[in-house]
Write a protein that holds these residues in place. Structure first.
Motif, short mmCIF file in Angstrom:
data_model
loop_
_atom_site.label_atom_id
_atom_site.label_comp_id
_atom_site.label_asym_id
_atom_site.label_seq_id
_atom_site.Cartn_x
_atom_site.Cartn_y
_atom_site.Cartn_z
N ARG A 272 0.80 -1.23 0.00
CA ARG A 272 0.00 0.00 0.00
C ARG A 272 0.83 1.28 0.00
O ARG A 272 0.26 2.37 -0.02
N HIS A 304 -10.81 -8.12 -2.53
CA HIS A 304 -10.34 -6.77 -2.17
C HIS A 304 -10.85 -6.42 -0.78
O HIS A 304 -11.71 -7.12 -0.23
N VAL A 316 -0.41 6.37 -6.09
CA VAL A 316 -1.67 5.68 -5.78
C VAL A 316 -2.50 5.50 -7.04
O VAL A 316 -2.68 6.44 -7.82
N SER A 317 -3.03 4.31 -7.24
CA SER A 317 -3.82 4.02 -8.45
C SER A 317 -5.13 4.80 -8.41
O SER A 317 -5.74 4.95 -7.35
N TYR A 320 -8.15 2.94 -6.77
CA TYR A 320 -8.12 2.90 -5.30
C TYR A 320 -8.41 4.28 -4.73
O TYR A 320 -9.16 4.42 -3.74
N LEU A 326 -9.13 -1.81 -2.22
CA LEU A 326 -7.71 -2.13 -2.26
C LEU A 326 -7.47 -3.61 -2.53
O LEU A 326 -8.10 -4.47 -1.93
N SER A 330 -3.34 -2.56 -6.72
CA SER A 330 -2.92 -1.22 -6.31
C SER A 330 -1.40 -1.15 -6.19
O SER A 330 -0.78 -0.15 -6.59
N TYR A 333 0.13 -1.04 -9.76
CA TYR A 333 0.12 0.31 -10.33
C TYR A 333 1.28 1.14 -9.75
O TYR A 333 2.00 1.80 -10.48
N PRO A 405 -7.97 -2.16 -13.52
CA PRO A 405 -7.14 -2.98 -12.62
C PRO A 405 -7.12 -4.45 -12.97
O PRO A 405 -6.17 -5.16 -12.67
#
Length: 449
Positions: A272, A304, A316-317, A320, A326, A330, A333, A405
């Motif tokens: 994350r 998720h 950060v994607s 998300y 999440l 993520s 990306y 995604p």
């Protein structure tokens, strides 16, 4: 004269204390109430403007525009070496579960308090329990020379990291977590739960920890060559020590570490907060993914989790950031953005550049669509990469940052793509779509009929 002063004082006093027609309130009471009302009004307006600005910034970011607030999205930011794990066929291992409950959950208050009791006892005795050692606060204070400023090797919203040297000469990194509204306790649990027993050559090893009173400290292996951000964006001279080969070594090692978190553990770990400052380097340029304070555990049966958006702007994607949903995609990306950063030597968000180049992802897509991929390579790289190697890396970037995604590759596939010399040049026939030039998804959308 004295009588005149006294009369004037009495008159002044009378004027402040006399009753007014408004509810029979005295004048001084009315003045105080007015001041209090103004303060409340200003406070409400300030809170509204602040909240409105934050919402606008999040909307602009989720739509692909530049962020309007500072670099961090987070509101409260939160080895014994074994042989490298093959990405193609991982051997599943169990992520640590200190709470004794169902995998992926933290301990109840009761078990947490009992564990805290055992922590203090173990720390006092200085013994090893399970995978790591309980350190006393006194031990860590001595090792870091009283947490001196000279020993600081990193700091941020999470706390401060110190270099520590024990009496036997062993060197460690000690992270002193900030006790901010329980954030230290949360991050302490997350890191211990997520990577306490995890051992991989591309993940920073957690050696032990300390919990005394409100103090929460984590003890890591010491990685002695700084982080990737310093080597990419620091003053390294006219030629970067990071050659193309070294950069690809760092990218592949980072991908292997993330692939192990996603595919080699049960429950899987979503980092994350993948970014260049969290990639530590040793003297041989081997990368080690660090800082698991924002990590989330995700069981195999769960696609998720929905959580508060946390991470770093630019990495950060969009999916998300806009939904809070999440999963490992993520991290994929974020890795794609990191790989762009490695190739170009540019920050993900750089306000000092021209408007069309501030957002690395947008600029990168435009350059590739314009067949100007060679211009993306960091000018500090003395020897440019072979065209095939560059094309392969650019393709991996674009696949990782796909806006859908579900179309992003798994990290194990990313490792394969970066390591395979024949990728994307295969001998078997390919479809017309596969043989087309590398183009970002938006390029086709802009074409007319």
């Amino acid at each position: 004269m004295a009588e005149s002063d006294q009369t004037s004082g009495n008159s002044s006093n009378f004027s402040v204390t006399k009753k007014t027609p408004i509810l029979g309130l005295r004048l001084y009471t009315l003045i105080l109430l007015t001041i209090a009302a103004l303060i409340i009004v200003f406070a409400v307006i300030f809170c509204y403007l602040r909240s409105s600005r934050r919402r606008r910034a999040q909307l602009r970011y989720s739509s692909g525009l530049l962020p309007l607030v500072n670099k961090e999205i987070t509101e409260s930011k939160q080895e014994d070496h074994v042989k490298d794990v093959e990405v193609v066929n991982f051997e599943k291992t169990s992520a640590p579960n200190l709470s004794g409950e169902k995998k992926g959950s933290f301990a109840s208050n009761e078990s947490s308090s009992s564990r805290a009791e055992s922590v203090s006892v173990a720390a006092a005795e200085g013994v090893n329990i399970g995978w790591g050692r309980w350190y006393s606060l006194k031990e860590l204070e001595t090792a870091t020379f009283g947490f001196s400023v000279e020993n600081v090797i990193g700091e941020g919203g999470y706390g401060v990291v110190y270099k520590g040297v024990f009496s036997d000469g062993s060197v460690v990194a000690v992270k002193n977590l900030m006790n901010n509204k329980g954030q230290a306790e949360r991050e302490f649990k997350v890191e211990v739960e997520a990577i306490g027993k995890v051992r991989h050559k591309n993940l920073v090893g957690l050696i032990g920890y300390c919990a005394e009173g409100s103090q929460r400290l984590l003890v890591y292996e010491y990685v002695d060559n700084g982080n990737l951000e310093q080597w990419l964006h620091g003053d390294v001279g006219p030629v970067s020590p990071l050659s193309w080969e070294i950069r690809m070594k760092i990218a592949i090692g980072t991908a292997k570490g993330l692939a192990y978190l996603h595919e080699g553990l049960e429950p899987k770990v979503v980092h994350r907060d993948v970014k260049s400052s969290n990639i530590l380097l040793d003297r041989k340029w081997n990368p080690k993914v660090s800082d698991f304070g924002l990590a989330k555990l995700l069981g195999s049966e769960i696609s998720h989790v929905t959580t508060r958006v946390m991470g770093t702007f630019g990495y950060v994607s969009p999916d998300y950031a806009s939904t809070g949903m999440l999963n490992e995609g993520s991290d994929v990306y974020s890795f794609g953005v990191l790989l762009m950063e490695i190739i170009t030597g540019r920050n993900p968000i750089d306000y000092s550049r021209a408007p069309g180049e501030m957002n690395l992802v947008d600029w990168f897509k435009v350059m590739v669509a314009s067949r100007r991929g060679e211009e993306l390579v960091d000018s500090l790289i003395e020897v440019h990469p072979p065209p095939r190697a560059l094309k392969r890396a650019l393709l991996v970037c674009l696949r990782c940052i796909d806006l859908d995604p579900l179309k992003r590759p798994k990290m194990g596939q990313v490792v394969h793509m970066l390591e395979a010399e024949d990728y994307p040049f295969r001998s078997e026939p390919r479809s017309a779509r596969e043989t087309a030039p590398i183009r970002p998804p938006e390029a086709d959308a802009k074409k007319g009929p």
